[in-house]
Design a protein around this motif. Sequence first.
Motif, short mmCIF file in Angstrom:
data_model
loop_
_atom_site.label_atom_id
_atom_site.label_comp_id
_atom_site.label_asym_id
_atom_site.label_seq_id
_atom_site.Cartn_x
_atom_site.Cartn_y
_atom_site.Cartn_z
N UNK A 1 0.84 -1.21 0.00
CA UNK A 1 0.00 0.00 0.00
C UNK A 1 0.87 1.25 0.00
N UNK A 2 1.96 1.20 0.76
CA UNK A 2 2.89 2.33 0.76
C UNK A 2 3.44 2.58 -0.64
N UNK A 3 3.81 1.53 -1.35
CA UNK A 3 4.36 1.67 -2.70
C UNK A 3 3.30 2.21 -3.67
N UNK A 4 2.08 1.70 -3.58
CA UNK A 4 1.01 2.14 -4.48
C UNK A 4 0.74 3.63 -4.30
N UNK A 5 0.60 4.05 -3.06
CA UNK A 5 0.32 5.46 -2.79
C UNK A 5 1.48 6.35 -3.23
N UNK A 6 2.70 5.90 -2.98
CA UNK A 6 3.88 6.69 -3.34
C UNK A 6 3.99 6.86 -4.85
N UNK A 7 3.84 5.77 -5.61
CA UNK A 7 3.93 5.87 -7.06
C UNK A 7 2.80 6.73 -7.63
N UNK A 8 1.62 6.63 -7.05
CA UNK A 8 0.49 7.44 -7.53
C UNK A 8 0.77 8.93 -7.37
N UNK A 9 1.19 9.31 -6.17
CA UNK A 9 1.44 10.73 -5.90
C UNK A 9 2.65 11.23 -6.68
N UNK A 10 3.67 10.40 -6.82
CA UNK A 10 4.86 10.81 -7.60
C UNK A 10 4.50 11.06 -9.05
#
Length: 498
Positions: free
Chosen positions: A206-215
Amino acid sequence: MTTLLHEESTSPAEDEATTPTPILVKWDENEPANPFNWSTRYRAFITLQLGMIAMAASVGSSIMAPTEPTLQKVFHIGHEVSVLCISLYILGFAFGPLCWAPISELWGRRVSLIFPMMAVGLFSIGAATSQNIQSVLITRYFAGLFASSPVSNVGAIMGDIWPPKVRGTAVVFYALAVVGGPTLGPVIGASLTVNPHLGWRWTEYIQAIWTFTVTTIILIFLPETYAPVLLKRKAERLRKETGNQAYYHRHEMTKLSPKIIVTKHLSRPLRMLFTEPMVTCIALYASFVYGLLYMTLEVFPIVFAQHRGWGLVTSSLPFLALLTGVGCAMLVNLANQPRYARLVDAAGGKPVPEARCAPMAVGGIVFSIGLFWFGWTANPKIHWVVPVLAAVFIGAGFNIIFQQCINFLVDTYRLYAASATSANTLLRSALAASFPLAATPMFNNLGVGPAMSLLGGVAVIAIPVPFLFMKYGVTLRKMSKFAPVDDERPQANKETRA
């Protein structure tokens, strides 16, 4: 032959006459490219992006806290090792800013955000797929190292786009994301961990998904905001459009070499931390309250799970009380804005850092009350609502102090705001990394009441800090090598001290 001699004798004079006078590129009045002239709606959109990227980094610091019992069973490790999943991530926060702040001041803010956050997503996936505890700890550390970029640089970006008069309002909403992240992380992590179809690894997915989305969002929509980089680009454009090579900006003259990068840029946050009294004092104060915020990741499970017997998800819900306090702090900081605006007007539009100290003093008192209140009402015999309400005070006091510390440093150091906030991030993250490790033995051996009273006593000792800045802030700024000091009008200084 005569003609040749004549040409030789006059060419130096002609060269001198035709040498263009250097033209320093500055912002024109009301120039649209100047970030201060962007529309309020556009700057609010930028602030929203910054809040999302900061929350992605800060949620990651605590999202694995509820997974500690599971990690102990899966990898056959003790409690001290499982806590390192939190401490190493926060330790990465400490050392990353030494790199990302100088990069933002050399090549711009976008570069210092986009590439590090891409790395955060990759290391989060690495932690989620790790097959041994060593891999989990290593990937968590490097995720924190790269995630420190928005934590240290976003405050400086606020200074790039918001004038001092209204910056405090913008920082209030941005800080909600930064401070709210660690309080939301345990709730999210606990919900994922107890789900039989997901488990502890999904905290990192979930951390990776949110990070890639915002980036991806900031890659498309976030503009460059750092004035020296923008003016450098303007000078390059003017030379190309006019053919006049006299246009220049000082940022173009920055020469880079390994020695200069290490001695000047990478060392600047450290020099500011140890040679700037204002940075040192603010960093010490912010570090203490920041460390206590992360200590709650271990203290709340002791109070609500170990002593009261609550389940994993239920025992994480009191973190929402901290988040409620963080939200309440917005009211105090917003209430200071009209007063701050009056002081800025009285100072001729110049920032007045000392005007940020009054809310900081209020936050220090509220924070101290919350610590003592929580410590002596945590006993299971007392209804759970009482310590939960104390957590609201802890969250409110912390957020008031945290926001005003950011505002104070940005107001004071301006172009070097990234380095100043990085020095602050370095110290507070190093302390915050150690507090969770000390929490369990400290609170189990001393008891919740005495241990929290000890910390509350330190908080009381720190209460005079903002009052000292209100009285001696201008004097300290005049002694600084990095802080520009304008000629404040007497009435501004007088009202600030009052």
